[in-house]
Design a protein around this motif. Structure first.
Motif, PDB file in Angstrom:
ATOM      1  N   PHE A  46       0.804  -1.225   0.000  1.00  0.00           N
ATOM      2  CA  PHE A  46       0.000   0.000   0.000  1.00  0.00           C
ATOM      3  C   PHE A  46       0.830   1.265   0.000  1.00  0.00           C
ATOM      4  N   VAL A  47       0.293   2.245  -0.729  1.00  0.00           N
ATOM      5  CA  VAL A  47       0.789   3.615  -0.717  1.00  0.00           C
ATOM      6  C   VAL A  47      -0.377   4.464  -0.220  1.00  0.00           C
ATOM      7  N   VAL A  48      -0.071   5.485   0.565  1.00  0.00           N
ATOM      8  CA  VAL A  48      -1.109   6.394   1.037  1.00  0.00           C
ATOM      9  C   VAL A  48      -0.785   7.816   0.597  1.00  0.00           C
ATOM     10  N   ALA A  49      -1.840   8.607   0.492  1.00  0.00           N
ATOM     11  CA  ALA A  49      -1.687  10.027   0.175  1.00  0.00           C
ATOM     12  C   ALA A  49      -2.096  10.826   1.401  1.00  0.00           C
ATOM     13  N   GLU A  50      -1.315  11.844   1.684  1.00  0.00           N
ATOM     14  CA  GLU A  50      -1.604  12.727   2.810  1.00  0.00           C
ATOM     15  C   GLU A  50      -1.666  14.167   2.321  1.00  0.00           C
ATOM     16  N   ILE A  51      -2.576  14.903   2.900  1.00  0.00           N
ATOM     17  CA  ILE A  51      -2.609  16.352   2.705  1.00  0.00           C
ATOM     18  C   ILE A  51      -2.390  16.958   4.080  1.00  0.00           C
ATOM     19  N   ASP A  52      -1.322  17.709   4.184  1.00  0.00           N
ATOM     20  CA  ASP A  52      -0.956  18.344   5.446  1.00  0.00           C
ATOM     21  C   ASP A  52      -1.000  17.359   6.608  1.00  0.00           C
ATOM     22  N   GLY A  53      -0.471  16.147   6.385  1.00  0.00           N
ATOM     23  CA  GLY A  53      -0.375  15.148   7.436  1.00  0.00           C
ATOM     24  C   GLY A  53      -1.611  14.300   7.661  1.00  0.00           C
ATOM     25  N   GLN A  54      -2.710  14.594   6.950  1.00  0.00           N
ATOM     26  CA  GLN A  54      -3.939  13.800   7.094  1.00  0.00           C
ATOM     27  C   GLN A  54      -4.045  12.800   5.953  1.00  0.00           C
ATOM     28  N   LEU A  55      -4.222  11.520   6.290  1.00  0.00           N
ATOM     29  CA  LEU A  55      -4.349  10.475   5.278  1.00  0.00           C
ATOM     30  C   LEU A  55      -5.684  10.642   4.552  1.00  0.00           C
ATOM     31  N   VAL A  56      -5.615  10.808   3.205  1.00  0.00           N
ATOM     32  CA  VAL A  56      -6.832  11.087   2.433  1.00  0.00           C
ATOM     33  C   VAL A  56      -7.018  10.161   1.234  1.00  0.00           C
ATOM     34  N   GLY A  57      -6.107   9.212   1.039  1.00  0.00           N
ATOM     35  CA  GLY A  57      -6.250   8.301  -0.089  1.00  0.00           C
ATOM     36  C   GLY A  57      -5.292   7.134   0.033  1.00  0.00           C
ATOM     37  N   CYS A  58      -5.586   6.083  -0.758  1.00  0.00           N
ATOM     38  CA  CYS A  58      -4.738   4.902  -0.713  1.00  0.00           C
ATOM     39  C   CYS A  58      -4.828   4.129  -2.015  1.00  0.00           C
ATOM     40  N   GLY A  59      -3.895   3.247  -2.196  1.00  0.00           N
ATOM     41  CA  GLY A  59      -3.891   2.328  -3.323  1.00  0.00           C
ATOM     42  C   GLY A  59      -2.827   1.284  -3.078  1.00  0.00           C
ATOM     43  N   SER A  60      -2.998   0.126  -3.713  1.00  0.00           N
ATOM     44  CA  SER A  60      -1.990  -0.912  -3.552  1.00  0.00           C
ATOM     45  C   SER A  60      -1.591  -1.486  -4.895  1.00  0.00           C
ATOM     46  N   LEU A  61      -0.473  -2.155  -4.889  1.00  0.00           N
ATOM     47  CA  LEU A  61       0.084  -2.773  -6.080  1.00  0.00           C
ATOM     48  C   LEU A  61       0.297  -4.249  -5.762  1.00  0.00           C
ATOM     49  N   THR A  62      -0.454  -5.100  -6.451  1.00  0.00           N
ATOM     50  CA  THR A  62      -0.393  -6.532  -6.182  1.00  0.00           C
ATOM     51  C   THR A  62       0.167  -7.264  -7.385  1.00  0.00           C
ATOM     52  N   ARG A  63       1.195  -8.049  -7.134  1.00  0.00           N
ATOM     53  CA  ARG A  63       1.825  -8.819  -8.213  1.00  0.00           C
ATOM     54  C   ARG A  63       0.907  -9.967  -8.602  1.00  0.00           C
ATOM     55  N   LEU A  64       0.671 -10.082  -9.916  1.00  0.00           N
ATOM     56  CA  LEU A  64      -0.151 -11.166 -10.450  1.00  0.00           C
ATOM     57  C   LEU A  64       0.680 -12.163 -11.242  1.00  0.00           C
ATOM     58  N   GLY A  65       1.873 -11.779 -11.638  1.00  0.00           N
ATOM     59  CA  GLY A  65       2.743 -12.653 -12.421  1.00  0.00           C
ATOM     60  C   GLY A  65       4.108 -12.017 -12.576  1.00  0.00           C
ATOM     61  N   GLN A  66       4.954 -12.666 -13.368  1.00  0.00           N
ATOM     62  CA  GLN A  66       6.317 -12.173 -13.589  1.00  0.00           C
ATOM     63  C   GLN A  66       6.336 -10.761 -14.152  1.00  0.00           C
ATOM     64  N   ASP A  67       5.407 -10.485 -15.063  1.00  0.00           N
ATOM     65  CA  ASP A  67       5.448  -9.205 -15.778  1.00  0.00           C
ATOM     66  C   ASP A  67       4.175  -8.379 -15.596  1.00  0.00           C
ATOM     67  N   LEU A  68       3.387  -8.677 -14.558  1.00  0.00           N
ATOM     68  CA  LEU A  68       2.094  -8.020 -14.394  1.00  0.00           C
ATOM     69  C   LEU A  68       1.797  -7.729 -12.927  1.00  0.00           C
ATOM     70  N   VAL A  69       1.370  -6.487 -12.666  1.00  0.00           N
ATOM     71  CA  VAL A  69       0.855  -6.103 -11.349  1.00  0.00           C
ATOM     72  C   VAL A  69      -0.499  -5.444 -11.536  1.00  0.00           C
ATOM     73  N   GLU A  70      -1.270  -5.438 -10.453  1.00  0.00           N
ATOM     74  CA  GLU A  70      -2.595  -4.816 -10.475  1.00  0.00           C
ATOM     75  C   GLU A  70      -2.647  -3.678  -9.469  1.00  0.00           C
ATOM     76  N   ILE A  71      -3.204  -2.552  -9.898  1.00  0.00           N
ATOM     77  CA  ILE A  71      -3.540  -1.483  -8.969  1.00  0.00           C
ATOM     78  C   ILE A  71      -4.894  -1.854  -8.381  1.00  0.00           C
ATOM     79  N   ARG A  72      -4.963  -1.917  -7.052  1.00  0.00           N
ATOM     80  CA  ARG A  72      -6.221  -2.241  -6.398  1.00  0.00           C
ATOM     81  C   ARG A  72      -6.394  -1.381  -5.154  1.00  0.00           C
TER      82      ARG A  72
END
Length: 155
Positions: A46-72
């Motif tokens: 997971f990666v998170v986004a903060e505005i002035d120290g407040q967490l306001v968003g997120c997203g993750s990167l999941t490996r599905l194979g050797q050459d493929l990841v998914e944003i979820r």
């Protein structure tokens, strides 16, 4: 007033807010729910986004194979949408995929226009058997999925 948007790797202190953001989307049926336990195990994706120290968003990167990841689990808190937070999260996740040497990034989404603005193209989801067998097989929408697959090549 100037606001500062930053993206960073998620930490254990973020789990409750990650859960709240994801649960808000899950209750609308537009994102798969995640338990706090699952978030804890997958925290390093997971990666998170903060505005002035407040967490306001997120997203993750999941490996599905050797050459493929998914944003979820890509989401932005109510009241913060339309401020470039989603784009910043996607850019951070794309950078992570490049760092890992992974040439293809996909997502299943209802927000096609957003992903197209960020360089993704609509593709048939059947080209991702890795995704179908790993996640879709457990989804209640498995036989009536209305999400759209998008892909971005980084190579």
């Amino acid at each position: 007033m100037t606001t500062t948007l930053t993206c960073r790797k998620a930490t254990a202190q973020d789990i409750d807010t990650l859960y709240d953001i994801i649960q808000g989307y899950a209750e609308k049926g537009i994102m798969l729910p995640r338990t706090k336990e699952t978030l804890s195990v997958q925290l390093d994706t997971f990666v998170v986004a903060e505005i002035d120290g407040q967490l306001v968003g997120c997203g993750s990167l999941t490996r599905l194979g050797q050459d493929l990841v998914e944003i979820r689990s890509l989401g932005v808190s109510d009241g913060y949408k339309g401020q470039g937070i989603g784009k910043a999260l996607v850019n951070s996740l794309l950078h992570e995929a490049k760092q890992q040497g992974i040439p293809k990034v996909m997502a299943l989404t209802y927000e096609v226009a957003f992903f197209e603005r960020n360089g993704f193209t609509v593709v048939e989801k059947e080209i991702f058997p890795e995704k179908v067998w790993r996640d879709c097989v457990h989804c209640k929408k498995q036989h009536c999925c209305d999400e759209i697959a998008v892909l971005k090549r980084l190579d």
